[in-house]
Design a protein around this motif. Structure first.
Motif, PDB file in Angstrom:
ATOM      1  N   GLN A  65     162.637  53.953  42.910  1.00 22.46           N
ATOM      2  CA  GLN A  65     161.421  53.948  42.098  1.00 22.46           C
ATOM      3  C   GLN A  65     160.213  54.395  42.927  1.00 22.46           C
ATOM      4  O   GLN A  65     159.367  55.167  42.441  1.00 22.46           O
ATOM      5  CB  GLN A  65     161.166  52.558  41.508  1.00 22.46           C
ATOM      6  N   LEU A  66     160.132  53.908  44.159  1.00 21.49           N
ATOM      7  CA  LEU A  66     159.046  54.340  45.039  1.00 21.49           C
ATOM      8  C   LEU A  66     159.176  55.819  45.368  1.00 21.49           C
ATOM      9  O   LEU A  66     158.174  56.539  45.447  1.00 21.49           O
ATOM     10  CB  LEU A  66     159.056  53.503  46.329  1.00 21.49           C
ATOM     11  N   ALA A  67     160.401  56.277  45.567  1.00 19.44           N
ATOM     12  CA  ALA A  67     160.614  57.700  45.848  1.00 19.44           C
ATOM     13  C   ALA A  67     160.231  58.559  44.645  1.00 19.44           C
ATOM     14  O   ALA A  67     159.695  59.664  44.805  1.00 19.44           O
ATOM     15  CB  ALA A  67     162.073  57.944  46.229  1.00 19.44           C
ATOM     16  N   MET A  73     153.459  62.193  43.202  1.00 15.31           N
ATOM     17  CA  MET A  73     152.277  62.424  44.042  1.00 15.31           C
ATOM     18  C   MET A  73     152.318  63.799  44.704  1.00 15.31           C
ATOM     19  O   MET A  73     151.303  64.510  44.757  1.00 15.31           O
ATOM     20  CB  MET A  73     152.186  61.331  45.114  1.00 15.31           C
ATOM     21  N   LEU A  74     153.483  64.188  45.194  1.00 15.25           N
ATOM     22  CA  LEU A  74     153.586  65.493  45.846  1.00 15.25           C
ATOM     23  C   LEU A  74     153.443  66.626  44.841  1.00 15.25           C
ATOM     24  O   LEU A  74     152.826  67.656  45.135  1.00 15.25           O
ATOM     25  CB  LEU A  74     154.911  65.608  46.591  1.00 15.25           C
ATOM     26  N   LEU A  75     154.022  66.478  43.650  1.00 11.76           N
ATOM     27  CA  LEU A  75     153.861  67.502  42.626  1.00 11.76           C
ATOM     28  C   LEU A  75     152.396  67.643  42.238  1.00 11.76           C
ATOM     29  O   LEU A  75     151.893  68.758  42.030  1.00 11.76           O
ATOM     30  CB  LEU A  75     154.701  67.149  41.397  1.00 11.76           C
ATOM     31  N   LEU A 109     148.395  59.097  49.836  1.00 13.95           N
ATOM     32  CA  LEU A 109     149.092  58.111  49.003  1.00 13.95           C
ATOM     33  C   LEU A 109     150.602  58.203  49.188  1.00 13.95           C
ATOM     34  O   LEU A 109     151.308  57.187  49.185  1.00 13.95           O
ATOM     35  CB  LEU A 109     148.722  58.312  47.534  1.00 13.95           C
ATOM     36  N   PHE A 110     151.115  59.424  49.330  1.00 14.92           N
ATOM     37  CA  PHE A 110     152.541  59.609  49.591  1.00 14.92           C
ATOM     38  C   PHE A 110     152.941  58.883  50.871  1.00 14.92           C
ATOM     39  O   PHE A 110     153.945  58.155  50.910  1.00 14.92           O
ATOM     40  CB  PHE A 110     152.868  61.098  49.701  1.00 14.92           C
ATOM     41  N   GLY A 115     155.338  54.327  53.703  1.00 19.11           N
ATOM     42  CA  GLY A 115     155.215  53.217  54.627  1.00 19.11           C
ATOM     43  C   GLY A 115     155.635  51.904  53.990  1.00 19.11           C
ATOM     44  O   GLY A 115     156.307  51.071  54.635  1.00 19.11           O
ATOM     45  N   VAL A 116     155.257  51.696  52.737  1.00 22.44           N
ATOM     46  CA  VAL A 116     155.683  50.499  52.006  1.00 22.44           C
ATOM     47  C   VAL A 116     157.201  50.471  51.876  1.00 22.44           C
ATOM     48  O   VAL A 116     157.847  49.430  52.067  1.00 22.44           O
ATOM     49  CB  VAL A 116     155.014  50.442  50.617  1.00 22.44           C
TER      50      VAL A 116
END
Length: 213
Positions: A65-67, A73-75, A109-110, A115-116
Motif C-alpha cells: 500500500q505504501l509502495a 507520488m512519482l507519477l 514525499l516519496f 523511510g516509513v
C-alpha cells in the motif's frame, strides 16, 4: 558541459551542436542506468520463476500500500516536470517554478514514505543485515529481501539526486533567464532524468511488490 548561457562552450561552434551533444550524453547516461536496473529486474523475475514459494512468502510481508502511494507520488512528479518543461517561457515563469517546486516536494514525499516503509520493515525484522532472527523461515525468501533492499535503496538514491536537481533548478530560474539556451537545455536534461527515475519505479513496483502475491 554547459559553461555559459550566451555563447557555446568550447569546442562547440554553435548552440545547436552543443545541445545535441548534451542530449546524446544524457541519453547514453540514461541507457547505462536503464541497463543497470534492467539487470536487477531480470534477476528478480528469474528468481521468482526458480523460487516461487520463497518469493511469495517475502512479497506477502511487504507493505504494498505504501509502495502504491509512492507510485502515485512519482507519477505526479513526472507530470509536473512535463508541465514545467512546457512552461519554459518568461510569460509562464511563475507556473514553471510552481511545477518544479511541486515535483521536488513530490520526490521528498516519496523519500519520506520510503523511510516509513523501511522503518516498519526494520521493526518487523525484515531488512537484511538489521535483524538477528528473520521472521521469514525460507532462505529463498530472505534472499529475495536482499534483492528488494538493494533495488529499492538504489532507486531511492536516484530519487534523491532528482530532488536535488529539481531544487537546484528552482533556485536558479528567473524570468530573465528562461529565454537563454543553457537554461532550457538544463531543464530538458533534468526532465529526462526525472522520467527515467519514474519509469524505473513503474517496473520495480509490480516486480517486487505484486508478482507472486
Amino acid at each position: 558541459m554547459i559553461r555559459s548561457d550566451e555563447t557555446p562552450a568550447e569546442p562547440f561552434v554553435a548552440w545547436a551542436q552543443q545541445r545535441e551533444a548534451a542530449r546524446l550524453g544524457m541519453w547514453l547516461f540514461l541507457a547505462t542506468e536503464a541497463m543497470m536496473f534492467g539487470s536487477l529486474i531480470l534477476v528478480a523475475w528469474f528468481y521468482q520463476l526458480q523460487h516461487p514459494d520463497g518469493v511469495a512468502q517475502a512479497v506477502a510481508v511487504l507493505h504494498w500500500q505504501l509502495a502504491a502511494a509512492n507510485t502515485f507520488m512519482l507519477l505526479t512528479s513526472s507530470l509536473l516536470m512535463t508541465l514545467a518543461l512546457a512552461a519554459r517561457t518568461p510569460r509562464y515563469a511563475r507556473r514553471l517554478r510552481r511545477c518544479l517546486l511541486g515535483a521536488t516536494l513530490s520526490g521528498v514525499l516519496f523519500l519520506m514514505c520510503k523511510g516509513v516503509e523501511y522503518g516498519l520493515e526494520y521493526r518487523e525484522g525484515l531488512l537484511p543485515g538489521f535483524a538477528v532472527d528473520s521472521p521469514l523461515p525460507l532462505p529463498s525468501a530472505r534472499l529475495f529481501m536482499n534483492l528488494y533492499f538493494i533495488a529499492t535503496a538504489l532507486h531511492a538514491v536516484h530519487v534523491l539526486v532528482a530532488v536535488g536537481l529539481g531544487l537546484w533548478l528552482y533556485l536558479r530560474l528567473a524570468p530573465d533567464t528562461l529565454l537563454t539556451r543553457g537554461t532550457r537545455t538544463r531543464l530538458e536534461m533534468v526532465t529526462l532524468y526525472w522520467h527515467l527515475v519514474d519509469g524505473i519505479w513503474i517496473l520495480l513496483f509490480p516486480t517486487l511488490y505484486l508478482a507472486g502475491r
